[in-house]
Design a protein around this motif. Structure first.
Motif, PDB file in Angstrom:
ATOM      1  N   ILE A   1      55.651  78.548  13.215  1.00  0.00           N
ATOM      2  CA  ILE A   1      55.914  78.682  11.779  1.00  0.00           C
ATOM      3  C   ILE A   1      55.515  77.411  11.029  1.00  0.00           C
ATOM      4  CG2 ILE A   1      57.733  78.946  10.020  1.00  0.00           C
ATOM      5  CD1 ILE A   1      57.288  81.534  11.464  1.00  0.00           C
ATOM      6  N   ILE A   2      55.861  76.251  11.576  1.00  0.00           N
ATOM      7  CA  ILE A   2      55.603  74.990  10.861  1.00  0.00           C
ATOM      8  C   ILE A   2      54.261  74.359  11.248  1.00  0.00           C
ATOM      9  CG2 ILE A   2      58.066  74.561  10.524  1.00  0.00           C
ATOM     10  CD1 ILE A   2      57.809  72.339  12.677  1.00  0.00           C
ATOM     11  N   GLU A   3      53.532  75.017  12.133  1.00  0.00           N
ATOM     12  CA  GLU A   3      52.203  74.565  12.555  1.00  0.00           C
ATOM     13  C   GLU A   3      52.212  73.158  13.140  1.00  0.00           C
ATOM     14  OE1 GLU A   3      49.490  75.262   9.307  1.00  0.00           O
ATOM     15  OE2 GLU A   3      49.788  77.432   9.433  1.00  0.00           O
ATOM     16  N   ARG A   4      53.112  72.948  14.080  1.00  0.00           N
ATOM     17  CA  ARG A   4      53.209  71.700  14.831  1.00  0.00           C
ATOM     18  C   ARG A   4      53.274  72.041  16.314  1.00  0.00           C
ATOM     19  NH1 ARG A   4      51.520  70.036  10.940  1.00  0.00           N
ATOM     20  NH2 ARG A   4      52.445  68.692   9.393  1.00  0.00           N
ATOM     21  N   SER A   5      53.089  71.039  17.158  1.00  0.00           N
ATOM     22  CA  SER A   5      53.189  71.291  18.593  1.00  0.00           C
ATOM     23  C   SER A   5      54.660  71.551  18.942  1.00  0.00           C
ATOM     24  CB  SER A   5      52.669  70.100  19.397  1.00  0.00           C
ATOM     25  OG  SER A   5      53.571  69.019  19.307  1.00  0.00           O
ATOM     26  N   GLU A   6      54.871  72.141  20.081  1.00  0.00           N
ATOM     27  CA  GLU A   6      56.237  72.393  20.522  1.00  0.00           C
ATOM     28  C   GLU A   6      56.983  71.077  20.731  1.00  0.00           C
ATOM     29  OE1 GLU A   6      58.676  74.977  23.874  1.00  0.00           O
ATOM     30  OE2 GLU A   6      56.511  75.230  23.675  1.00  0.00           O
ATOM     31  N   ARG A   7      56.300  70.085  21.251  1.00  0.00           N
ATOM     32  CA  ARG A   7      56.930  68.773  21.471  1.00  0.00           C
ATOM     33  C   ARG A   7      57.339  68.117  20.150  1.00  0.00           C
ATOM     34  NH1 ARG A   7      56.217  64.901  25.991  1.00  0.00           N
ATOM     35  NH2 ARG A   7      56.887  62.889  25.216  1.00  0.00           N
ATOM     36  N   GLN A   8      56.442  68.138  19.149  1.00  0.00           N
ATOM     37  CA  GLN A   8      56.768  67.587  17.833  1.00  0.00           C
ATOM     38  C   GLN A   8      57.948  68.336  17.219  1.00  0.00           C
ATOM     39  OE1 GLN A   8      52.873  68.268  16.141  1.00  0.00           O
ATOM     40  NE2 GLN A   8      52.520  66.067  15.921  1.00  0.00           N
ATOM     41  N   THR A   9      57.914  69.646  17.345  1.00  0.00           N
ATOM     42  CA  THR A   9      58.970  70.483  16.771  1.00  0.00           C
ATOM     43  C   THR A   9      60.305  70.194  17.430  1.00  0.00           C
ATOM     44  OG1 THR A   9      57.363  72.190  16.236  1.00  0.00           O
ATOM     45  CG2 THR A   9      59.675  72.863  16.321  1.00  0.00           C
ATOM     46  N   PHE A  10      60.313  70.068  18.742  1.00  0.00           N
ATOM     47  CA  PHE A  10      61.554  69.780  19.450  1.00  0.00           C
ATOM     48  C   PHE A  10      62.136  68.453  18.975  1.00  0.00           C
ATOM     49  CE2 PHE A  10      64.188  68.467  23.058  1.00  0.00           C
ATOM     50  CZ  PHE A  10      64.978  69.597  23.184  1.00  0.00           C
ATOM     51  N   TYR A  11      61.282  67.450  18.782  1.00  0.00           N
ATOM     52  CA  TYR A  11      61.753  66.155  18.263  1.00  0.00           C
ATOM     53  C   TYR A  11      62.376  66.338  16.877  1.00  0.00           C
ATOM     54  CZ  TYR A  11      61.820  61.585  16.136  1.00  0.00           C
ATOM     55  OH  TYR A  11      62.226  60.461  15.471  1.00  0.00           O
ATOM     56  N   LEU A  12      61.689  67.059  15.994  1.00  0.00           N
ATOM     57  CA  LEU A  12      62.196  67.284  14.639  1.00  0.00           C
ATOM     58  C   LEU A  12      63.529  68.029  14.658  1.00  0.00           C
ATOM     59  CD1 LEU A  12      58.833  68.256  12.906  1.00  0.00           C
ATOM     60  CD2 LEU A  12      60.122  66.121  12.602  1.00  0.00           C
ATOM     61  N   LEU A  13      63.662  68.982  15.569  1.00  0.00           N
ATOM     62  CA  LEU A  13      64.915  69.728  15.690  1.00  0.00           C
ATOM     63  C   LEU A  13      66.043  68.825  16.197  1.00  0.00           C
ATOM     64  CD1 LEU A  13      63.441  72.969  17.246  1.00  0.00           C
ATOM     65  CD2 LEU A  13      64.571  72.822  15.014  1.00  0.00           C
ATOM     66  N   GLU A  14      65.788  68.110  17.270  1.00  0.00           N
ATOM     67  CA  GLU A  14      66.815  67.252  17.878  1.00  0.00           C
ATOM     68  C   GLU A  14      67.254  66.122  16.946  1.00  0.00           C
ATOM     69  OE1 GLU A  14      68.613  67.371  20.700  1.00  0.00           O
ATOM     70  OE2 GLU A  14      67.721  69.250  21.327  1.00  0.00           O
ATOM     71  N   SER A  15      66.340  65.640  16.102  1.00  0.00           N
ATOM     72  CA  SER A  15      66.675  64.532  15.203  1.00  0.00           C
ATOM     73  C   SER A  15      67.253  65.025  13.871  1.00  0.00           C
ATOM     74  CB  SER A  15      65.445  63.658  14.962  1.00  0.00           C
ATOM     75  OG  SER A  15      64.429  64.395  14.307  1.00  0.00           O
ATOM     76  N   GLY A  16      67.405  66.337  13.726  1.00  0.00           N
ATOM     77  CA  GLY A  16      68.023  66.892  12.528  1.00  0.00           C
ATOM     78  C   GLY A  16      67.114  66.950  11.319  1.00  0.00           C
ATOM     79  N   GLN A  17      65.823  66.818  11.531  1.00  0.00           N
ATOM     80  CA  GLN A  17      64.878  66.834  10.417  1.00  0.00           C
ATOM     81  C   GLN A  17      64.463  68.238   9.991  1.00  0.00           C
ATOM     82  OE1 GLN A  17      61.792  63.736  10.512  1.00  0.00           O
ATOM     83  NE2 GLN A  17      62.767  63.032  12.404  1.00  0.00           N
ATOM     84  N   LEU A  18      64.826  69.231  10.770  1.00  0.00           N
ATOM     85  CA  LEU A  18      64.558  70.624  10.408  1.00  0.00           C
ATOM     86  C   LEU A  18      65.883  71.370  10.284  1.00  0.00           C
ATOM     87  CD1 LEU A  18      61.540  71.561  12.716  1.00  0.00           C
ATOM     88  CD2 LEU A  18      61.508  71.171  10.251  1.00  0.00           C
ATOM     89  N   PRO A  19      65.962  72.309   9.350  1.00  0.00           N
ATOM     90  CA  PRO A  19      67.194  73.077   9.163  1.00  0.00           C
ATOM     91  C   PRO A  19      67.300  74.187  10.202  1.00  0.00           C
ATOM     92  CG  PRO A  19      65.557  73.799   7.582  1.00  0.00           C
ATOM     93  CD  PRO A  19      64.952  72.648   8.342  1.00  0.00           C
ATOM     94  N   ALA A  20      67.985  73.886  11.285  1.00  0.00           N
ATOM     95  CA  ALA A  20      68.150  74.854  12.369  1.00  0.00           C
ATOM     96  C   ALA A  20      69.452  74.555  13.099  1.00  0.00           C
ATOM     97  CB  ALA A  20      66.973  74.769  13.339  1.00  0.00           C
ATOM     98  N   GLU A  21      69.940  75.542  13.814  1.00  0.00           N
ATOM     99  CA  GLU A  21      71.151  75.388  14.607  1.00  0.00           C
ATOM    100  C   GLU A  21      70.830  75.744  16.046  1.00  0.00           C
ATOM    101  OE1 GLU A  21      71.235  77.501  11.763  1.00  0.00           O
ATOM    102  OE2 GLU A  21      71.774  75.718  10.627  1.00  0.00           O
ATOM    103  N   LYS A  22      71.642  75.218  16.929  1.00  0.00           N
ATOM    104  CA  LYS A  22      71.534  75.577  18.335  1.00  0.00           C
ATOM    105  C   LYS A  22      72.536  76.669  18.650  1.00  0.00           C
ATOM    106  CE  LYS A  22      69.728  72.427  21.686  1.00  0.00           C
ATOM    107  NZ  LYS A  22      69.949  71.312  22.589  1.00  0.00           N
ATOM    108  N   VAL A  23      72.048  77.717  19.274  1.00  0.00           N
ATOM    109  CA  VAL A  23      72.905  78.788  19.769  1.00  0.00           C
ATOM    110  C   VAL A  23      72.736  78.732  21.287  1.00  0.00           C
ATOM    111  CG1 VAL A  23      73.355  81.259  19.797  1.00  0.00           C
ATOM    112  CG2 VAL A  23      72.565  80.159  17.682  1.00  0.00           C
ATOM    113  N   GLY A  24      73.763  78.232  21.948  1.00  0.00           N
ATOM    114  CA  GLY A  24      73.624  77.948  23.376  1.00  0.00           C
ATOM    115  C   GLY A  24      72.636  76.803  23.524  1.00  0.00           C
ATOM    116  N   LYS A  25      71.538  77.063  24.221  1.00  0.00           N
ATOM    117  CA  LYS A  25      70.499  76.048  24.398  1.00  0.00           C
ATOM    118  C   LYS A  25      69.273  76.340  23.538  1.00  0.00           C
ATOM    119  CE  LYS A  25      71.727  74.928  29.147  1.00  0.00           C
ATOM    120  NZ  LYS A  25      71.238  74.821  30.530  1.00  0.00           N
TER     121      LYS A  25
END
Length: 66
Positions: free
Chosen positions: A24-48
């Motif tokens: 969706i955001i046109e980034r690599s999975e690794r970049q996206t995971f960093y953005l998610l873990e650092s709270g830079q993207l609006p998302a929640e974790k459901v389980g893992k």
């Protein structure tokens, strides 16, 4: 008319997982995971698994309040 193999784009339909969010955001999975873990993207974790919607993700990227 849409065929059964085509899905209408729904900006409020949940997007599950870092790989799908990366598409969706046109980034690599690794970049996206960093953005998610650092709270830079609006998302929640459901389980893992990360979950968000295209509307929330694109609003953040475009600088709008999500």
């Amino acid at each position: 008319i849409m065929t059964k193999d085509e899905k209408a784009f729904d900006p409020d339909r949940p997007v599950w997982g870092a790989a799908a969010i990366a598409t969706i955001i046109e980034r690599s999975e690794r970049q996206t995971f960093y953005l998610l873990e650092s709270g830079q993207l609006p998302a929640e974790k459901v389980g893992k698994t990360w979950v968000s919607t295209p509307r929330r993700l694109l609003s953040r990227i475009l600088g709008e309040v999500a």
